[in-house]
Design a protein around this motif. Sequence first.
Motif, PDB file in Angstrom:
ATOM      1  N   THR A  51       0.827  -1.198   0.000  1.00  0.00           N
ATOM      2  CA  THR A  51       0.000   0.000   0.000  1.00  0.00           C
ATOM      3  C   THR A  51       0.866   1.255   0.000  1.00  0.00           C
ATOM      4  OG1 THR A  51      -1.710  -1.196   1.207  1.00  0.00           O
ATOM      5  CG2 THR A  51      -1.880   1.189   1.180  1.00  0.00           C
ATOM      6  N   GLY A 107      -4.001   0.272  -4.451  1.00  0.00           N
ATOM      7  CA  GLY A 107      -3.431   0.298  -3.112  1.00  0.00           C
ATOM      8  C   GLY A 107      -4.489   0.420  -2.027  1.00  0.00           C
ATOM      9  N   SER A 108      -5.447   1.312  -2.232  1.00  0.00           N
ATOM     10  CA  SER A 108      -6.498   1.522  -1.229  1.00  0.00           C
ATOM     11  C   SER A 108      -7.414   0.307  -1.120  1.00  0.00           C
ATOM     12  CB  SER A 108      -7.326   2.752  -1.587  1.00  0.00           C
ATOM     13  OG  SER A 108      -6.518   3.894  -1.605  1.00  0.00           O
ATOM     14  N   TYR A 111      -5.671  -2.709   0.575  1.00  0.00           N
ATOM     15  CA  TYR A 111      -5.644  -2.594   2.029  1.00  0.00           C
ATOM     16  C   TYR A 111      -7.017  -2.882   2.624  1.00  0.00           C
ATOM     17  CZ  TYR A 111      -3.878  -0.942   6.492  1.00  0.00           C
ATOM     18  OH  TYR A 111      -3.465  -0.874   7.792  1.00  0.00           O
TER      19      TYR A 111
END
Length: 161
Positions: A51, A107-108, A111
């Motif tokens: 991330t 990335g968001s 996560y």
Amino acid sequence: CWMVNADDSLEVSHKCRGLWRECVTNMQDGVRTCDQYDSILADHPVKIVVTRTLLITADLLAGLALASLLLGLDCIKFLKEEPHVKLKMCYGAGVILGVGSILGLVGSVWYAVDVYVERAMLVSHNIFLGVHYDFGWSCWLGMAGSTGCFVASVLLTCCLY
């Protein structure tokens, strides 16, 4: 806060995990204590490393796209005699912003999915460690910002011609 504790009012503290540190706030007196992660190069969970990498790369690409877009605007005197070059700079800014927004979204969402899977695994095995985490405001903000960048990218690349 990428992850926050999702427990009810039974808790006397509010726990918050981020990409760079973990904080605990005492709900009675409001004292907040944060532990910084040792080093960027230290051994961290894969979700934090991936991330961080994706979001830092997305931020750098968005900054590059902004600079390229500003130089490509008609009101800027840079390359005033070359309107086709300025148009290509704006188109290039849209492409760069699109790549950055996709990296930020990946990335968001990566996560968020990992937080959900971790919580689902604990619930399915009837394991209670004292705290269950939910998505924090930074996770939602990362998704919203990346989505906004993606929309701007689409507008720059598709609607420019």
